[in-house]
Design an enzyme around this catalytic site. Structure first.
Site, PDB file in Angstrom:
ATOM      1  N   GLN A  44      -8.699  13.578   4.876  1.00  0.00           N
ATOM      2  CA  GLN A  44      -8.073  12.879   3.757  1.00  0.00           C
ATOM      3  C   GLN A  44      -9.025  12.775   2.578  1.00  0.00           C
ATOM      4  OE1 GLN A  44      -6.937   8.397   3.881  1.00  0.00           O
ATOM      5  NE2 GLN A  44      -5.065   9.592   3.855  1.00  0.00           N
ATOM      6  N   HIS A  97      -9.432  10.763  -0.711  1.00  0.00           N
ATOM      7  CA  HIS A  97      -8.899   9.555  -1.347  1.00  0.00           C
ATOM      8  C   HIS A  97      -8.775   9.830  -2.838  1.00  0.00           C
ATOM      9  CE1 HIS A  97      -8.278   5.438  -2.520  1.00  0.00           C
ATOM     10  NE2 HIS A  97      -8.255   5.069  -1.255  1.00  0.00           N
ATOM     11  N   HIS A 152     -12.729  11.291   2.402  1.00  0.00           N
ATOM     12  CA  HIS A 152     -12.659   9.882   2.788  1.00  0.00           C
ATOM     13  C   HIS A 152     -12.488   9.663   4.285  1.00  0.00           C
ATOM     14  CE1 HIS A 152     -11.818   5.650   2.365  1.00  0.00           C
ATOM     15  NE2 HIS A 152     -10.580   5.759   2.805  1.00  0.00           N
ATOM     16  N   LEU A 211     -15.922   4.326  -3.142  1.00  0.00           N
ATOM     17  CA  LEU A 211     -14.470   4.145  -3.109  1.00  0.00           C
ATOM     18  C   LEU A 211     -13.973   3.024  -4.017  1.00  0.00           C
ATOM     19  CD1 LEU A 211     -11.802   4.962  -1.557  1.00  0.00           C
ATOM     20  CD2 LEU A 211     -12.194   2.891  -0.222  1.00  0.00           C
ATOM     21  N   GLU A 240      -7.261   1.614  -2.677  1.00  0.00           N
ATOM     22  CA  GLU A 240      -5.855   1.735  -3.058  1.00  0.00           C
ATOM     23  C   GLU A 240      -5.253   0.350  -3.350  1.00  0.00           C
ATOM     24  OE1 GLU A 240      -3.867   4.489  -0.408  1.00  0.00           O
ATOM     25  OE2 GLU A 240      -2.045   3.306  -0.554  1.00  0.00           O
ATOM     26  N   PHE A 273       0.852  -1.187   0.000  1.00  0.00           N
ATOM     27  CA  PHE A 273       0.000   0.000   0.000  1.00  0.00           C
ATOM     28  C   PHE A 273       0.889   1.238   0.000  1.00  0.00           C
ATOM     29  CE2 PHE A 273      -4.638   0.530   0.808  1.00  0.00           C
ATOM     30  CZ  PHE A 273      -5.061  -0.714   0.419  1.00  0.00           C
ATOM     31  N   ARG A 276      -3.290  10.158   7.005  1.00  0.00           N
ATOM     32  CA  ARG A 276      -3.263   8.740   7.379  1.00  0.00           C
ATOM     33  C   ARG A 276      -2.747   7.889   6.219  1.00  0.00           C
ATOM     34  NH1 ARG A 276      -6.930   4.203   6.618  1.00  0.00           N
ATOM     35  NH2 ARG A 276      -8.386   5.536   5.489  1.00  0.00           N
ATOM     36  N   ARG A 325      -1.416   9.306   0.181  1.00  0.00           N
ATOM     37  CA  ARG A 325      -2.675   9.726  -0.451  1.00  0.00           C
ATOM     38  C   ARG A 325      -2.784  11.220  -0.693  1.00  0.00           C
ATOM     39  NH1 ARG A 325      -6.877   5.720   2.666  1.00  0.00           N
ATOM     40  NH2 ARG A 325      -6.145   3.867   1.569  1.00  0.00           N
TER      41      ARG A 325
HETATM   42  C1  LIG Z   1     -15.222   2.899   1.777  1.00  0.00           C
HETATM   43  C2  LIG Z   1     -14.158   2.869   2.836  1.00  0.00           C
HETATM   44  C3  LIG Z   1     -13.105   1.970   2.736  1.00  0.00           C
HETATM   45  C4  LIG Z   1     -12.103   1.932   3.708  1.00  0.00           C
HETATM   46  N1  LIG Z   1     -11.079   1.025   3.585  1.00  0.00           N
HETATM   47  C5  LIG Z   1     -10.149   0.942   4.570  1.00  0.00           C
HETATM   48  C6  LIG Z   1      -9.136  -0.064   4.530  1.00  0.00           C
HETATM   49  O1  LIG Z   1      -9.067  -0.906   3.638  1.00  0.00           O
HETATM   50  N2  LIG Z   1      -8.218  -0.087   5.534  1.00  0.00           N
HETATM   51  C7  LIG Z   1      -8.253   0.806   6.561  1.00  0.00           C
HETATM   52  O2  LIG Z   1      -7.395   0.738   7.437  1.00  0.00           O
HETATM   53  N3  LIG Z   1      -9.217   1.751   6.624  1.00  0.00           N
HETATM   54  C8  LIG Z   1     -10.176   1.826   5.666  1.00  0.00           C
HETATM   55  N4  LIG Z   1     -11.150   2.777   5.767  1.00  0.00           N
HETATM   56  C9  LIG Z   1     -11.276   3.569   6.984  1.00  0.00           C
HETATM   57  C10 LIG Z   1     -11.830   2.691   8.106  1.00  0.00           C
HETATM   58  O3  LIG Z   1     -12.685   1.729   7.560  1.00  0.00           O
HETATM   59  C11 LIG Z   1     -12.596   3.482   9.141  1.00  0.00           C
HETATM   60  O4  LIG Z   1     -11.848   4.574   9.579  1.00  0.00           O
HETATM   61  C12 LIG Z   1     -12.912   2.601  10.362  1.00  0.00           C
HETATM   62  O5  LIG Z   1     -13.515   1.395   9.954  1.00  0.00           O
HETATM   63  C13 LIG Z   1     -13.792   3.318  11.345  1.00  0.00           C
HETATM   64  O6  LIG Z   1     -14.183   2.423  12.347  1.00  0.00           O
HETATM   65  P1  LIG Z   1     -14.983   2.929  13.620  1.00  0.00           P
HETATM   66  O7  LIG Z   1     -15.271   1.721  14.438  1.00  0.00           O
HETATM   67  O8  LIG Z   1     -14.269   4.052  14.229  1.00  0.00           O
HETATM   68  O9  LIG Z   1     -16.349   3.529  13.031  1.00  0.00           O
HETATM   69  P2  LIG Z   1     -17.499   2.889  12.127  1.00  0.00           P
HETATM   70  O10 LIG Z   1     -17.192   1.563  11.605  1.00  0.00           O
HETATM   71  O11 LIG Z   1     -17.886   3.964  11.161  1.00  0.00           O
HETATM   72  O12 LIG Z   1     -18.682   2.694  13.162  1.00  0.00           O
HETATM   73  C14 LIG Z   1     -19.362   3.773  13.759  1.00  0.00           C
HETATM   74  C15 LIG Z   1     -20.476   3.239  14.623  1.00  0.00           C
HETATM   75  O13 LIG Z   1     -21.034   4.297  15.378  1.00  0.00           O
HETATM   76  C16 LIG Z   1     -22.430   4.210  15.348  1.00  0.00           C
HETATM   77  N5  LIG Z   1     -22.939   5.546  15.628  1.00  0.00           N
HETATM   78  C17 LIG Z   1     -22.589   6.724  15.084  1.00  0.00           C
HETATM   79  N6  LIG Z   1     -23.266   7.728  15.654  1.00  0.00           N
HETATM   80  C18 LIG Z   1     -24.062   7.154  16.590  1.00  0.00           C
HETATM   81  C19 LIG Z   1     -25.018   7.660  17.519  1.00  0.00           C
HETATM   82  N7  LIG Z   1     -25.300   8.966  17.617  1.00  0.00           N
HETATM   83  N8  LIG Z   1     -25.658   6.780  18.313  1.00  0.00           N
HETATM   84  C20 LIG Z   1     -25.421   5.444  18.233  1.00  0.00           C
HETATM   85  N9  LIG Z   1     -24.522   4.925  17.374  1.00  0.00           N
HETATM   86  C21 LIG Z   1     -23.865   5.774  16.570  1.00  0.00           C
HETATM   87  C22 LIG Z   1     -22.743   3.653  13.990  1.00  0.00           C
HETATM   88  O14 LIG Z   1     -24.036   3.094  13.971  1.00  0.00           O
HETATM   89  C23 LIG Z   1     -21.634   2.610  13.863  1.00  0.00           C
HETATM   90  O15 LIG Z   1     -22.016   1.440  14.534  1.00  0.00           O
HETATM   91  C24 LIG Z   1     -12.166   2.824   4.787  1.00  0.00           C
HETATM   92  C25 LIG Z   1     -13.219   3.720   4.896  1.00  0.00           C
HETATM   93  C26 LIG Z   1     -14.195   3.757   3.924  1.00  0.00           C
HETATM   94  C27 LIG Z   1     -15.291   4.773   4.067  1.00  0.00           C
END
Ligand SMILES: Cc1cc2nc3c(=O)[nH]c(=O)nc-3n(C[C@H](O)[C@H](O)[C@H](O)COP(=O)(O)OP(=O)(O)OC[C@H]3O[C@@H](n4cnc5c(N)ncnc54)[C@H](O)[C@@H]3O)c2cc1C
Length: 587
Positions: free
Chosen positions: A240, A242, A353, A252, A255, A119, A398, A286
């Site tokens: 960021q 993307h 992103h 998306l 990468e 990557f 990132r 990125r």
């Molecule tokens: C399309 C895409 C592809 C990606 N690919 C990669 C990758 O290959 N590798 C990598 O390292 N990173 C990747 N990223 C980034 C990474 O996936 C995210 O930064 C990471 O998964 C975020 O995880 P999280 O648990 O913090 O939040 P999330 O997985 O977004 O979860 C947030 C949670 O909070 C809950 N929530 C939000 N607000 C409230 C509220 N008010 N009340 C109750 N619940 C709430 C939601 O329901 C959800 O359950 C990608 C991001 C995207 C968008």
């Protein structure tokens, strides 16, 4: 009004990878844990992560955590805190093996070891040859991870509140955090969830931009709740973009495509990344690649009749590699861009992103902020992990696949910290008398407001303003105007009206409540960006094109309650190794 109350050892808002990794730690330790999510846990945005999770396993090329640490510090444009980065990179192998043992179905190499792909920004030997560090399950790594974590949590008896929305943080007069108010989305019922430890894992807020790879639920609720409760937000100017979102749609294209050997072309069929990053080319970091795409378009070398996008070519990888390693990408390209990448290149543009900033924490997941009126310290009872938190391991930019690592490492660390903290203070503290006043006032306003604009109208204005005024390249006059415009949008957001209340579902209320949070995040972003007079990582100023370590090697803190900025030093000292001092960043 009497409000129902429930008591837990820990309340976690968010059931993505970060929230569920923390919950698992706590439930397995026998604590009573509630996890709230706006959507079914396995629909959290983590499920959309495609490319992989970084760990220096060395399964394909030689690797070690110290090289990973160097790349992450450099990728962050030296704004990342080096103690936290060391902590994360050192734990990477262990947490990935742990996921493997939980049952996560990684792809395999011929010899049975976990499959890894290269990557952007990954190097051997502190800036040498390309490293191969991202552990992957095809192009559905987040999907595999999230389902594994959900199943483990079900086994550990974590209690899920599905389609419940956290609304406001509860703090007492001391400033200690005692839980949240929340709403059951189907019925509109409001409840107080009391906790000895409250952990935010609400994910990103990419929906402040018009074009975004983020899910519709990524509205920055955790940040809104935190800001309203008087706690600052850190480094919000760093977003960021993307390089490869599907043109016109924003979905998306990982990468991983470039990791597997795909590359970008301009309208002349030129591999233009060679000009911008002669060494790393398409696998530069990125921010560098997104700026290159934007420059190509600006200088008239974009593709299509409006010369407004570039092409991502991967047909030369062959049908077998594409079908085995990138099946989801092929599906997305066919569905959203109407091209089959086995035959044709995919039209792409830089797309919002990932949020590098967030709720300020240390690497134990504890929220650290000016407490009472004194200096910065740990806010008792309050924790944050994942994309909503700013540890800060990503600094100003990132690296790809470091976020899935971040959510697992710090999810686990926060769980461990909470277990320790609850041993020392095992009792619930008394709730303040005005526990739900702020929430009830917001809800009452929504019911009574007459003559305001619709939520959709104001939301559109917000996203358009962010897109136009705070994009890949930033200009002094546009930022200044942007601050004024977003200020107006925030005022309009506070006066929206839910039209025809008898006919609407609660979704209209939910969107109104989300808009409050989007407005907080947008304001924090614009105000922080306008003030930072330098270019660093993803923050590229037209009028200040250079990084300025003398004046700006520091983290921004934005206080919503009086729209004030403050700054704090970057933690340049790692835990056990030598610091990587700032130097020019070339790829
Ligand atoms: C399309 C895409 C592809 C990606 N690919 C990669 C990758 O290959 N590798 C990598 O390292 N990173 C990747 N990223 C980034 C990474 O996936 C995210 O930064 C990471 O998964 C975020 O995880 P999280 O648990 O913090 O939040 P999330 O997985 O977004 O979860 C947030 C949670 O909070 C809950 N929530 C939000 N607000 C409230 C509220 N008010 N009340 C109750 N619940 C709430 C939601 O329901 C959800 O359950 C990608 C991001 C995207 C968008």
């Amino acid at each position: 009004m009497a409000i129902a109350r429930r008591k837990f050892d820990a309340v976690i808002v968010g059931a993505g990878g970060a929230g569920m990794r923390a919950a698992l730690q706590l439930s397995e330790a026998g604590l009573k844990v509630a996890v709230l999510s706006k959507v079914f846990p396995t629909r959290s945005h983590t499920v959309a992560a495609q490319g992989g999770i970084a760990a220096a396993l060395g399964n394909v090329t030689e690797d070690n955590w110290h090289w990973h640490m160097y790349d992450t510090v450099k990728g962050s444009d030296y704004l990342g805190d080096q103690d936290a980065i060391e902590f994360m990179c050192r734990q990477a192998n262990e947490v990935v093996y742990e996921l493997e043992h939980f049952g996560m179905p990684f792809d395999r190499l011929e010899n049975g070891k976990i499959y890894q792909r290269p990557f952007g920004g990954q190097s051997q030997n502190f800036g040498g040859a390309q490293a191969t560090r991202s552990c992957a399950a095809a192009d559905r790594t987040g999907h595999a991870m999230l389902h594994t974590l959900y199943q483990r949590n079900v086994r550990a008896n974590t209690q899920f509140f599905i389609e419940w929305m956290g609304l406001d943080l509860i703090r007492d007069e001391q400033g200690d955090v005692l839980g949240v108010t929340a709403m059951e989305m189907e019925t509109g019922e409001v409840m107080v969830l009391e906790a000895k430890a409250t952990l935010f894992a609400t994910g990103g807020a990419g929906r402040i931009f018009q074009a975004s790879t983020n899910a519709f639920i990524n509205t920055g609720d955790g940040l809104g709740m935190t800001a309203r409760a008087g706690i600052p937000l850190e480094d919000m100017e760093f977003w960021q973009f993307h390089p490869t979102g599907v043109y016109g749609v924003g979905v998306l294209i990982s990468e991983a495509v470039r990791g597997e050997g795909g590359y970008l072309l301009n309208k002349d069929g030129e591999r233009f990344m060679q000009r911008y990053a002669p060494h790393a080319k398409d696998l530069a970091s990125r921010d560098v690649v997104s700026r290159a795409l934007t420059m190509e378009i600006k200088e008239g070398r974009g593709c299509g009749k409006d010369a407004d996008h570039l092409l991502l070519k991967l047909d030369h990888l062959g049908a077998d590699v594409i079908n085995m390693r990138l099946p989801g990408i092929r599906e997305i390209a066919i569905k959203f861009a109407q091209v089959d990448p086995i035959k044709e290149p995919i039209p792409v543009v830089p797309t919002a992103h990932y949020m590098m900033g967030g709720i300020p924490t240390n690497f134990h997941g504890q929220v650290v902020a000016p407490y009472k009126t004194g200096p910065e310290e740990v806010v008792p009872g309050f924790y944050a992990v994942g994309e909503c938190a700013c540890v800060s391991v990503h600094g100003a930019n990132r690296l790809g696949t470091n976020s899935l690592l971040d959510i697992i490492v710090f999810g686990r660390a926060a769980g461990n910290q909470i277990i320790e903290d609850l041993k020392k203070s095992p009792h619930h503290k008394p709730l303040p008398v005005d526990v739900a006043d702020r929430t009830l006032a917001r809800l009452a306003r929504l019911e009574s407001q007459k003559g305001g604009e619709s939520v959709a109208q104001v939301g559109t204005a917000l996203r358009k303003t962010m897109q136009a005024h705070c994009g890949v390249f930033r200009f002094a006059d546009m930022l200044k105007e942007g601050v004024a415009k977003i200020g107006e949008v925030a005022e309009r957001a506070a006066q929206t009206e839910i039209k025809d209340k008898s006919k609407v579902f609660n979704t209209a209320r939910i969107e109104a409540l989300e808009l409050d949070n989007l407005a907080e995040v947008a304001l924090a972003t614009m105000v922080s960006a306008e003030a930072r007079n330098e270019s660093r990582g993803a923050h590229a100023r037209d009028d200040f094109p250079e990084r300025d370590d003398e004046k700006w090697l520091k983290h921004t803190l934005y206080f919503s309650t009086d729209r004030r900025l403050d700054y704090k030093p970057v933690r340049l000292k790692p835990m056990t190794v030598e610091s990587f001092p700032p130097k020019p960043r070339v790829y």
